[in-house]
Every structure is written in structure tokens, then in C-alpha cells.
Design a protein around this motif. Structure first.
Motif: not given
Lengths: 452, 452
Positions: B323, A237, A246, B311, B340-346, A250, B308, A242-243, B304, B321
């Protein structure tokens, strides 16, 4: 035994957690501790000791009749390190660290134990640790999650994706040899696990979920040595910026560009898949059937429409619809009035076991056929689940040509799976998935030809 | 009522078959007859009469207290035509012909009845006939196959593919309004059925499985009139020369080139899918959630790795995704330490109902978000199935933004589906499938913008 072996095959294990401590980050909790203790006591065939830090039930490691080989740590970082140090000094050989939240300095502390005492460490942040279906080792923190015995090994970098794959395998009764959740892999990594599974007698297929690797070159070299004997499947993945960002945060690994991974996988002979279902569907095919050494697929079905969907999928997946020899066609058509033996073969809705047996045998014997997709629907047909037994019987006579089965639908799939799910024939719930299984067998056929 | 209405909503039905006649081609058999009688007696809320040709149990149509509106024919061609003629003369308004094997001349005989008596005919060779979950009309020849009530209508040209879709819908409890197996469509065809479903109050989404159409231009015109109000999904097979050849012989229809169909579907605003699972997954989303009017997807997850994977799927499906605004991020991060509220939000593995409620609400309120994918895993997490109830609650406050749920895995999916499966939120078993559902809602959003 090397330390990695101990992770999967310890004679004795100590579980170190707390029935009181709860910590948000890193997941330490009484619930997790209780579940792991429950699973280990229920499933593990070796000795299990439990140490409850700040609790009353626990056994003290110093007082044990013998030193356990493996310690499973479920405490917050600071407390885990104290316990790990005690264990290492006593002679414990390996650690699985379930909990997370370790700072760089604390990771260095753990690695110091490795240097000083030669211990091996899986994790931290493995979340679910390890499952070995052969000896019952099970550190999953969900109670009673135990897959069926089989020969598929899974290595997951993520707890969540690993848990999803594990849940899928349990639910659909896909046979697993071992499961390893790598977590932050400060010590034992992909390469160590690949080496172990390459030698593991219970494992025939290796599945990887990865977000990144530490040493790409070494990983590729190691994989290349293995793929001729055991196929390796990778779900990777973080394909986008962006991913990937993450993924880095992660599990603290380098993600790298997706194109680089594609090239690397190709070089290594690793087969890439796109989601957990595709991963397990592919693994199921590779664990049960031989590679396919040609592109020509025959479709043997008791329904017309799904056979056409399968034929479409054959072409979409860059395989070919086999052109049956005139002799094969003549034989089938002379046996069954009204059956047009042009591939895809629609044997008509009243086909039962005997017709499947005879047609499948004729098709497998045809030199123009490299692999067969069998479709047997129950709904709208006269086929009974028990009839499916002829498929593994006939397929066994042609051990060099893969056969996969499709019982298209929900209940249909469940009923047919109930009869031949444990046989040598992989069963899928849609034509498209059966064709994809043949595709992966073809891909692996090419890898074997190249490597071998 | 027009004849097409009678096919689905007859006040009374006569089932004409035989408990003795068995014919290989065309599927006439005592087993089929018995099953249809069983299903109709069990489920149908109107009057059911049975005529057993060459048997003893049957009622003679001439002797019935009133003339049934609909006759279901399950006899070989010659005998069916004799019975159909009697019925038409008595005033029966419509026929469903289950059995096949009709020659051209016999089809003309049936069409003569239409001309002379104004009757309408579905079939022959429908295999499974019709299901209407509202009034219990069910001529499927598998006993007890009855999907849950819902608002998805399915039109299938093939018995086998239709049976697969039906089995899937029953097994996964996907709500169906009506099912129609078209068979050879000598009279009632795609266009008639589209018109009927366009007006049908129980139907919100129309699904088609087709191998070909008789009058492409009329079909496209009709579809274009409908898609602004009700989405139409099409699974079209026969994409290759070989499979197209098979499709022609299978249901005697013109298959046409696949590219022509793609262009026609696009022009008509029909959404094309690739397999029965994708068809029902898309229909589920469209039947429960609003179209998506922008590309920006937010992912709200308690794990997480699967986030991902989601995403990745967002990007692979040409969505974006989202913003999140600085305000949204700040609010979430101030509420939950370590998130951490960055998209994708875990939201981390200990997220329960309250955290889902608050974060989902903040994300839906964000103008930068056009749709939300929620992931709630149970395995490796503290989430409980009951927690999922907050998702439809919060989503209901934002009726113009679609929300879909992913409970990734096997048992996890089943457990969460058990809680919110009947709510307004579609639930999927893998991140990829949830993203594809948002993709189809986005595609439909564009169609609505274009047509409306």
C-alpha cells in the motif's frame, strides 16, 4: 454477413486516423496511425482506403468508388464520433475503434449509431483491434506483427495481455486463426465473439483473456453450446480484491468474485489457465491432438532424469503412470538390450529414430496407455533433430490417443521445433509443460464425455 | 589443492578415450571422445594431453613432459580402470569418469585407487563431467556448449537433467560459474561439492538437481553452514513411488520419501523448486538481487492487464500488494496526468525511460515497499528497449530492495534482455515468473534472518 463477420472478413476497409494529432489519454498518435496503415497495406488481401484527418494523404470517404464495409478509427473520441457518423450514413457496416478515452456520453453517441444504422462496433479502446491470418486483416499498432496461420482464436479484453499473447504466439510460431481485442466492449462482446468463433471454419480452439463479463448467464449458456465441439480456454485475472479493483477501472467491467467465476467456468465446461504461456501451451495441445479419454500416461524418453521429472509431474497433475502390459514390456526389452521397459521408459542416450518408432508404436498399441509423453533430448544424447519426424508418423496411426513431445531445454527445443513444430505434434521445452498439455487434453476429454 | 579443487581447477588435463571403441551401455564412443577433445582444445586455458587408446593420435602418459593433474576417462569400465591405475601410479590427482556401465566390483577397483594413491574421483557415469567458465575446462560431450560466465554453480546427479539445465542456461545466456555432473558419485558427492562451492569465489548461488543423497544428515549439516552466505536451490525428483523406483535404478542412489526431503530441505534452509526453468529463474534472481525482507511488492507497469496478472500472482504466492504512502501516490499523480498511482501502478502505454526512472525511484523510496516488479512491454506500447537501462540505474540506489523486470512475451523479452540482460536486474518473460523471483528472494530473506 452479420456485423460481427464484417469485423473479421470485410471486403474493403477504411483506416481513419491522423498523421498530426497526438493525444496522451486514449493513445491517438501519428505513430499508431502509420503502423496500422503499414500493416494493412502489407498484409490485407482486400481493398484498403486511408483517410488522414487534418492531413493531406487521405481519401475522402464520400469520393470513394465504393463504400467500405469496415472502418478502423484511430482518432480522439470527439473526432472519431464525427467520422463514424459520416461512415454510418454512407453505409459502412462495422467499426473497430482502436483509441480509448471515451466518456459515457460519447459511448452513448456510438451506440446511437448502432441503433439508427445497424452498425456493429468493436471497442472502443481495443488498442490492437483485430488480426485475421486468413485474409491478412491486421490493425495491430506494432509493425510486422503477424502470427503464423493456424486454428487458435484469441479474444482479449486487455491490450497489454493480448499483446503479450500475440507476441508469444509470433515468437514461438504458434498458429493463430484470428485475434480480437475487445477493449471496452460497448457493443460486440464475449458472447458475440464466442458465437462467431463457434461457426468459424478456421478456428478449432478458442482462447479468452478476461477481466470480467457483462452478462454472466448468457456467456455461460453460449459457452456450453460450444465446448462439445470446440474447447474454450480462459485466463481470468483479478482474483484478489486489489487486482479486481484495478481490473474494474482498467476496462470498465464488473469483475465479480473469483470463486463465482471458477464455478461458472466449470458449469460451462471452460478450462481455466493461470498465465499466457499456459494458455497457449494448452491451446497448442488442443488444436493438434485428440482429447485423452483415460488417466494413464506412458513416458518414452532417451534420458533418465527428465523422464523422472515427467513422472513426478504426471502424479502432481493427478494423472497416472500407465502400467504397461507384460507383452509390451517383453517386446521392448527383447528388441533393445539394456532397456528397462518399466514406465517411464528410458531408451538410453543412443536411441535414434528407429528405436523411437518401434517403442512408441508398441506403447501406443498397449490398451493400458491413454496418452504418451515423448522426450527427446539432443544434448548428452545421440538423437538428431531429423529423427523427431518419426513421432508424428507413428502418432498418426493412433488418432484416438494423444501424443505430445518434449525437447527439454533452449536450443534443443528450437532445433526439434524446427523439424516437427508444424506437424500434428505439440512440442514443449520442459517435461512439466508436456505433462500439463496431456492434463488439459484429459480435462477436455472429460468435458466432451459430459457434454456429448 | 584438495582433489575436489583439481576436478575444477587443474593446471593440466589428459583426455583418455578411443577413436575406435564403441559400446552401447555406458556410452563409450568415438563421437563422445572427439567432442570432448574438441571442447577442451577450444576452451581450456591449461595444458591438454590426449591419449587415444587403440588409436594413433594419442600421447602416452609415461612420455609426457609432466604428469597431468586431472584425467578424464571415456572408455568402457575395464579399460578405464587399467588407464586409471597407470595414471594414479604416475601421480595424477583426480579423475572425471564420463562413461558408465560399471559393476560393483569395478567400482571397488576404483575406490581402491583412491585408498592407495589418494586420488579423487567424480563419477563414473557423469555423462558430461565438469564445466568451469573461468578457466574453460569443459568435458561436455556436445560441441561448443559453453555457458556465459556468471556466478551460478550447478550440481546435477543426472546427465539428462543437467544437460537440460545447461542447454537452458546457454540459450538464455544465464551466467554460470561451474557445472558438475555427479553421476554415480562413488567418491565425490553432494557434500564435497557443496563444500567446494561454499568456498569458491566465482560462485554466489548453488543449484542442485538430485534424485537422492547418500548421507542425509551430513548433507543437511553442510548445507546449513552455507545457506547464510550462499543460497542453495534444490530440484529433487522421484516424488512418487514409481518415479522413485526409476530414480533408484537410474543413478543407484537411495531415493527416500519425498516428505522426508521436504522436512530436511526446510531444516537445512534449502529452497526447493519444481522444474529446471524455475531453478534457473530463481538462481538468476538470487545471483543478482538482494534478499527481500518484507512481503510488500509494488508493481510498476506500462500496461494494465499484465499488471493485474502480476497482482494476482503476488497474492497466489503469499506475498502482499504494497500500500503506497499517500505522499508517494500524490507525487506520482501530480507528475503524470491520467496515471492512477494505486498499486499495481499502470503508467499508461506511452511511458518511456524518464517516467520509469521517476516512478520507480518514488516507489523504491517508499517505506511501505519491500521489493518492486517492473513491467515494460514493447508491443502495444511506446517503450523502446534502450529505455530499460534506467531500471538498473535506479535500482542501484536502493541496494537493499530487490527489483526484477518483466518484458512479457517472446520478442519483447528478447529485445529487453538484449539491453539489460547482463545488468544487475533479472529479466523474465511473464509477470508470474517475475513474481516467483521476488517470492524466492523473500524466502531467502527469511532464511538469512533465521540463520544469521
Amino acid at each position: 454477413m452479420s456485423g460481427v463477420d464484417v469485423i473479421f472478413e470485410p471486403s474493403s476497409v477504411i483506416l481513419i486516423g491522423s498523421s498530426r494529432i497526438r493525444e496522451k489519454v486514449g493513445l491517438s498518435s501519428p505513430q499508431l496511425f502509420r503502423s496500422v496503415v503499414y500493416n494493412m497495406k502489407k498484409f490485407f488481401k482486400g481493398e484498403v482506403y486511408v483517410k488522414d484527418v487534418n492531413g493531406e494523404e487521405g481519401q475522402n470517404i464520400e469520393a470513394l468508388p465504393k463504400v467500405p464495409e469496415l472502418a478502423v478509427l484511430m482518432l480522439p473520441p470527439e473526432k472519431s464520433i464525427i467520422e463514424a457518423e459520416k461512415c454510418a450514413k454512407m453505409g459502412v457496416k462495422a467499426f473497430i475503434i482502436i483509441t480509448g478515452g471515451y466518456k459515457d456520453e460519447q459511448r452513448r453517441e456510438l451506440l446511437r449509431l448502432k441503433e439508427e444504422h445497424g452498425v456493429r462496433i468493436l471497442g472502443p479502446n481495443t488498442v490492437m483491434g483485430v488480426i485475421n491470418t486468413a485474409n491478412g486483416l491486421n490493425t495491430a499498432f506494432d509493425k510486422d506483427v503477424m502470427p503464423a496461420k493456424g486454428n487458435i482464436a484469441v479474444i482479449s479484453q486487455s491490450g497489454g495481455v493480448g499483446a503479450c499473447i500475440l507476441d508469444w504466439a509470433c515468437y514461438y510460431k504458434i498458429g493463430i486463426s484470428k485475434f480480437a481485442f475487445m477493449g471496452d466492449k460497448i457493443d460486440i462482446d464475449d458472447v458475440d465473439l464466442l458465437r462467431y468463433f463457434a461457426m468459424d471454419k478456421e478456428t478449432k480452439v478458442i482462447c479468452l483473456y478476461m477481466e470480467g463479463v457483462k452478462d454472466g448467464r448468457k456467456f455461460i449458456e453460449e459457452a456450453r453450446k460450444i465446448v462439445g465441439k470446440k474447447p474454450i480456454l480462459a485466463l481470468k485475472s483479478g482474483i484478489t480484491q486489489e487486482s479486481a479493483h484495478r481490473a474494474r477501472s482498467h476496462t470498465a467491467s464488473m469483475a465479480g468474485s473469483d470463486e463465482i467465476f471458477n464455478a461458472a467456468f466449470k458449469k460451462a465446461g471452460i478450462i481455466r489457465v493461470e498465465d499466457p504461456e499456459e494458455l497457449l501451451n494448452a491451446a497448442l495441445a488442443l488444436s493438434k491432438q485428440p482429447p485423452m479419454f483415460g488417466d494413464n500416461v506412458a513416458i518414452v524418453s532417451n534420458v533418465g532424469g527428465p523422464a523422472i521429472l515427467a513422472a513426478d509431474a504426471v502424479v502432481r497433475n493427478n494423472l497416472k503412470l500407465a502400467r504397461l502390459s507384460d507383452e509390451t514390456k517383453r517386446k521392448i526389452e527383447s528388441l533393445y538390450l539394456g532397456v528397462d521397459a518399466t514406465n517411464p521408459i528410458d531408451m538410453i542416450a543412443d536411441a535414434r529414430a528407429e528405436r523411437y518408432r518401434k517403442v512408441l508404436e508398441l506403447v501406443l498399441a498397449d490398451d493400458n496407455v491413454d496418452g504418451v509423453l515423448v522426450i527427446n533430448m539432443l544434448k548428452s544424447c545421440f538423437f538428431e533433430p531429423e529423427d523427431a519426424k518419426v513421432i508424428p508418423e507413428v502418432a498418426a496411426k493412433y488418432p484416438n490417443k494423444p501424443v505430445v513431445d518434449v525437447a527439454a531445454g533452449g536450443e534443443d527445443f528450437e532445433l526439434v521445433y524446427g523439424v516437427i513444430g508444424e506437424s500434428s505434434i505439440p512440442v514443449y521445452n520442459l517435461p512439466e509443460k508436456g505433462v500439463k498439455a496431456l492434463k488439459v487434453l484429459r480435462t477436455y476429454g472429460r468435458i466432451v464425455e459430459k457434454v456429448g
